[in-house]
Design an enzyme around this catalytic site. Structure first.
Site, PDB file in Angstrom:
ATOM      1  N   ASP A   1     -45.635  76.114 -11.634  1.00  8.06           N
ATOM      2  CA  ASP A   1     -46.935  76.205 -10.958  1.00  8.06           C
ATOM      3  C   ASP A   1     -46.785  76.593  -9.493  1.00  8.06           C
ATOM      4  OD1 ASP A   1     -45.889  73.633 -10.323  1.00  8.06           O
ATOM      5  OD2 ASP A   1     -47.895  72.903  -9.839  1.00  8.06           O
ATOM      6  N   SER A  50     -46.127  70.951 -13.640  1.00 11.79           N
ATOM      7  CA  SER A  50     -45.194  71.322 -12.580  1.00 11.79           C
ATOM      8  C   SER A  50     -43.837  71.722 -13.147  1.00 11.79           C
ATOM      9  CB  SER A  50     -45.079  70.179 -11.579  1.00 11.79           C
ATOM     10  OG  SER A  50     -44.395  70.596 -10.410  1.00 11.79           O
ATOM     11  N   ASP A  60     -41.021  76.944  -9.164  1.00 13.92           N
ATOM     12  CA  ASP A  60     -41.239  76.275 -10.451  1.00 13.92           C
ATOM     13  C   ASP A  60     -42.489  76.839 -11.123  1.00 13.92           C
ATOM     14  OD1 ASP A  60     -43.148  75.123  -8.782  1.00 13.92           O
ATOM     15  OD2 ASP A  60     -42.889  73.111  -9.578  1.00 13.92           O
ATOM     16  N   ASP A  79     -45.446  75.347  -6.763  1.00  7.87           N
ATOM     17  CA  ASP A  79     -45.629  74.491  -5.592  1.00  7.87           C
ATOM     18  C   ASP A  79     -44.283  74.008  -5.039  1.00  7.87           C
ATOM     19  OD1 ASP A  79     -45.008  72.669  -7.583  1.00  7.87           O
ATOM     20  OD2 ASP A  79     -46.706  71.337  -7.202  1.00  7.87           O
TER      21      ASP A  79
END
Length: 580
Positions: free
Chosen positions: A308, A153, A306, A310
């Site tokens: 990834d 993340s 960010d 999410d």
């Protein structure tokens, strides 16, 4: 210091990694740690096994049982494969696997796919990096029993991670998370991991799934006519060297936005994140280039996701035309307000609508929901608990929106994870709609504060790395429980919620009432003014987090800057009583 000076169990574990069961490169890296007297690094690499936290398996990349590498990932995957076979006997088991832009993510993704395939499991493997929410979408689309996303993340570049999902597209929750860990821990030897097998079980997933996901999201649009009217809305987008670049521009274009500027310096996926210290839209530094671009073109909205994709951060102009970063609570409250107010106006709330927030997210969202007659559920921190609740309620109620203060949101129930792609589209539509009404997003935020109360939140994180840091965090939480504050910032504490003990204590009467949520190491202190401080060790980072929320009435928008200073002083006084 040598191996003989270490705890015997630790010594045995390290010696095991020096045997021929491990590849030559791994053995050499472990021996180098020993030979170079890297005592702290050696201990931190082996003193425990990586565990599933709120975000799954996450750690620094390197050799050792407490690091992300071929063997810890292989062991986790073998354990998950073993569990799936027990849970779904005599069935064809299918999983989806994806990965982000981090160093080694693609190789780790292929490794995970190979282990699943070697265990006779059909694998839908993304052929190129894609955002986390698309992995959740793919699990449901392909009818998979599970899935894995390789990402850490928003963590620094040294980290990588392994998010494991169940058949509803939600990250593993109780009892599956604990049961998978039991299966992982039951693997006593590296030779029990099937690293190589039937690659015919691996099915490539290309960009054909992108359009399916984008089309499904577009159907959720509330005011497509506002987008049409504001198709030239000036939007800046940065993927911060991550996966958002693969979908967000296409998503915004599909919704009808024709004037999207991508931050060129951060457009290329790169696991070293060269332009930022932390690839996290919560950090002002990470938003700096997007903000600069926004100022250059006088943007209506600045978005940044960010690695990834999410989480999403945004920048908007205030009443003086200055660009302001909004925090996660403000973004979430605006989204909740937009969805509920417009669905209410259009009579589209449905029969049993609801929203969800976590226990450390602003109560402003609950106030907004109450105003529109919509229930607001609370969950523990971690979007997997929101996803779990959506699955549990199923068709008996209609999930509209929800999220966490840490910049994670979801509108509609297409996936069971926080979704910055979905949030970007709705934030752009929201901005367009308010503009058609002659309002900026910032003006609407102040209108919300005037109607429901002016909330101000602050997050303070204490970073404590390694084994010593973990022990220090544990000691600090124990110290708080042993010395419960009776007042914060000169205001009496009314009640204390201890989610580890599953009870609320009334500080005036001593009466204790039950908390009906899973046990979690969280303490909350609520004052007679309704202010809240929450203390919680992070499940994904070596941090002890303190969340503070205060509230005052706002009568006039012109009073807001001064009231912000008053509230900040109150936050500082309260936090001083907690952490000195």
């Amino acid at each position: 210091m040598g191996l003989l000076d270490l705890d015997k169990n630790l010594q045995k574990k390290i010696e095991d990694w020096l045997t021929p069961s491990y590849d030559e490169g791994t053995r050499k890296a472990v021996q180098d740690l020993i030979d170079n007297n890297e005592d702290t690094e050696l201990t931190d690499s082996f003193y425990k096994d990586l565990e599933f936290g709120t975000g799954g398996l996450r750690g620094i990349m390197g050799v050792g049982s407490n690091r992300m590498n071929k063997y810890t990932i292989g062991k986790a995957t073998q354990g998950l494969a073993n569990y799936l076979k027990k849970q779904f006997p005599d069935q064809e088991i299918k999983v989806a696997v994806s990965y982000d832009s981090r160093n080694n993510s693609q190789a780790f993704g292929q490794l995970v796919a190979n282990v699943f395939a070697a265990n006779g499991i059909k694998v839908y493997l993304f052929t190129a990096l894609r955002p986390t929410p698309m992995l959740s979408f793919a699990i449901r689309h392909f009818g998979c029993q599970s899935g894995v996303m390789l990402t850490a993340s928003h963590n620094p570049k040294e980290y990588n991670g392994y998010k494991a999902y169940w058949n509803d597209g939600c990250q593993l929750t109780d009892p599956h998370d604990k049961n998978v860990i039991d299966e992982v821990n039951a693997i006593n030897a590296v030779n029990d991991i099937k690293f190589e097998g039937n690659t015919h079980n691996i099915i490539p997933v290309g960009d054909e799934i992108d359009q399916l996901y984008i089309d499904a999201n577009k159907k959720l649009s509330i005011h497509p006519e506002a987008v049409l009217a504001q198709k030239n809305l000036k939007i800046v987008f940065s993927p911060i060297h991550g996966t958002g670049i693969t979908i967000v521009p296409k998503m915004l274009a599909a919704w009808g936005f024709e004037n999207v500027s991508v931050v060129a310096e951060q457009a290329t996926p790169d696991g070293n994140f060269p332009t930022v210290i932390y690839p996290n839209p919560e950090e002002e530094d990470a938003m700096a280039l997007a903000l600069k671009k926004g100022e250059e073109i006088d943007a209506d909205l600045v978005l940044a996701t960010d690695p990834d994709a999410d989480r999403v951060g945004i920048v908007v102009k205030d009443n003086q035309g200055q660009f302001q970063l909004l925090n996660g609570n403000q973004i979430g409250s605006l989204l909740i307000y937009y969805v509920l107010s417009e669905k209410s106006h259009l009579e589209q709330l449905g029969a049993n609508p609801y929203i969800v927030k976590t226990i450390v997210t602003t109560n402003l969202e609950a106030d907004i929901a109450e105003h529109f007659g919509v229930p607001c559920y609370e969950t523990l921190t971690g979007f997997k608990y929101i996803g779990e609740l959506i699955t549990r309620l199923g068709d008996s109620a209609q999930y509209l929106a929800g999220g966490e203060e840490s910049y994670g949101y979801l509108v509609g129930d297409l996936v069971r994870d926080k979704d910055a792609l979905n949030a970007c589209a709705f934030l752009a539509e929201m901005t367009a709609y308010f503009k058609t009404k002659g309002k900026t997003v910032y003006e609407v935020l102040l209108d919300i504060y005037k109607e429901f109360g002016c909330y101000q939140e602050k997050l303070i994180s204490l970073t404590k790395k390694g084994k010593a840091g973990a022990e220090e965090i544990q000691a600090m939480m124990l110290g708080l429980r042993d010395n419960l504050p009776k007042s914060l910032g000169g205001v009496q504490v009314k009640e204390i919620r201890d989610y580890q003990l599953s009870q609320t204590t009334d500080m005036f009467t001593g009466e204790k009432t039950a908390i009906f949520l899973p046990k979690s190491d969280v303490l909350q202190f609520i004052t007679v003014d309704g202010d809240v401080i929450s203390a919680r060790p992070s499940g994904t980072e070596p941090k002890l987090k303190f969340y503070c929320s205060v509230k005052e009435n706002l009568k006039d928008s012109a009073d807001y800057p001064g009231l912000q200073l008053v509230l900040q002083e109150k936050v500082d006084r309260m936090m001083k009583d907690i952490i000195g």
